[in-house]
Design an enzyme around this catalytic site. Structure first.
Site, mmCIF file in Angstrom:
data_model
loop_
_atom_site.group_PDB
_atom_site.id
_atom_site.type_symbol
_atom_site.label_atom_id
_atom_site.label_comp_id
_atom_site.label_asym_id
_atom_site.label_seq_id
_atom_site.Cartn_x
_atom_site.Cartn_y
_atom_site.Cartn_z
ATOM 1 N N GLY A 193 1.184 9.474 -16.347
ATOM 2 C CA GLY A 193 2.034 10.223 -15.428
ATOM 3 C C GLY A 193 1.310 11.404 -14.817
ATOM 4 O O GLY A 193 0.217 11.268 -14.264
ATOM 5 N N ASP A 224 0.465 1.911 -9.693
ATOM 6 C CA ASP A 224 -0.129 0.795 -8.957
ATOM 7 C C ASP A 224 -1.132 1.292 -7.922
ATOM 8 O O ASP A 224 -2.200 0.699 -7.727
ATOM 9 C CB ASP A 224 0.948 -0.027 -8.258
#
Length: 305
Positions: free
Chosen positions: A226, A256
């Site tokens: 994250g 991604d």
């Protein structure tokens, strides 16, 4: 060896517009990564998305969308009577949640024909797949993917894998652990996300994730976490690479796009640390747009900044 091929599912994406109005696009974890590889590589570099299509009007639109964005589809089959899966993004602030409709998706049959799959991967410089790719398939098709990837690797292809664990796709956690571990065994570059690995394997820290994956024989590992630094393990060294500050409006596709930036950097011959820096820059720009696919030119600007 030349070109890039990703294996996975292209879905219809519904993202919020105004009130109960929705925007329709196309996305999916490995497709998102393919989009950014396409954006960040030379126009003459071959990029293919290996999937399966239905024979309905939305599948026709999928093919047109990919073609219009210079993404080829190799030997991807058409499944009569099938259609694309769908997902809708719900946002709380910039954090997202998803609702899926994919039980009869054509992509579930992308590996039913092992010969067609092998042809799609033949001679590729880089092959990319994910745990979501594996999760949507039958046990037999999962093995077909592993066989095809392993054979391509023996012929010289570089294999990149992101476990991308989604519990609802799997029969149970034990099956997921076994299949994903098998996938890591045929991987050259692993791009896992720590919360996923923690949920499935119980890793206490990103370093634990890296150590476990190195045990499968993977020599290049980047553990995403994250907004926390990514942990890069390559060439016998371990380095934390900080994220880039962003004015996030939608974190869909952040990991991604990181993967796409990383792969494009490695294809350009850049070392893993530089690749991770570039990947963070791309991801930081992508989360400033709604939906999984930010404009290609914006991703390229961030990559080159």
């Amino acid at each position: 060896m030349s070109g890039f091929a990703a294996i996975g599912e292209c879905m219809i994406e519904l993202s919020g517009a105004n009130g109960d109005q929705w925007r329709m696009g196309f996305a999916g974890d490995t497709l998102n990564t393919t989009w950014y590889v396409r954006a960040l590589t030379d126009t003459d570099f071959a990029v293919d998305y290996v999937t399966a299509f239905g024979d309905d009007p939305f599948s026709v639109k999928q093919r047109r969308f990919l073609r219009d964005n210079a993404i080829n589809t190799a030997h991807s089959p058409t499944i009569v009577g099938a259609r694309p899966g769908i997902y809708a993004i719900t946002l709380t602030g910039s954090e997202r949640s998803f609702t899926y409709w994919r039980n009869d998706a054509a992509a579930r049959h992308l590996a039913d024909d092992p010969d067609a799959l092998a042809k799609s991967l033949d001679g590729r410089q880089v092959i990319y797949f994910s745990g979501i790719t594996m999760g949507i398939l039958s046990p037999k098709s999962r093995q077909n993917v592993l066989n095809a990837v392993s054979n391509a690797r023996r012929q010289g292809s570089l294999v990149v894998f992101d476990a991308n664990y989604r519990p609802r796709l799997w029969e149970n956690a034990d099956t997921a652990r076994q299949v994903l571990s098998n996938a890591f065994h045929v991987t050259d570059i692993a791009l896992p996300t720590f919360p996923d690995e923690n949920a499935l394997f119980g890793d206490a820290t990103p370093a634990d994730t890296a150590t476990r994956i190195a045990g499968y024989g993977v020599r290049e590992i980047v553990v995403k976490d994250g907004t926390e630094p990514a942990l890069v393990i390559a060439g016998g060294t371990t380095t934390e690479v900080p994220t880039v500050r962003a004015n996030a409006v939608d974190t869909t596709g952040a990991g991604d796009s990181f993967n796409g930036g990383y792969i494009a950097s490695r294809l350009a011959g850049l070392d893993p640390l530089v690749a991770a820096i570039n990947a963070h820059k791309v991801a930081a720009r992508v989360v400033e747009f709604h939906g999984a696919l930010a404009p290609m030119d914006e991703a390229k600007k961030a990559f080159n900044a």
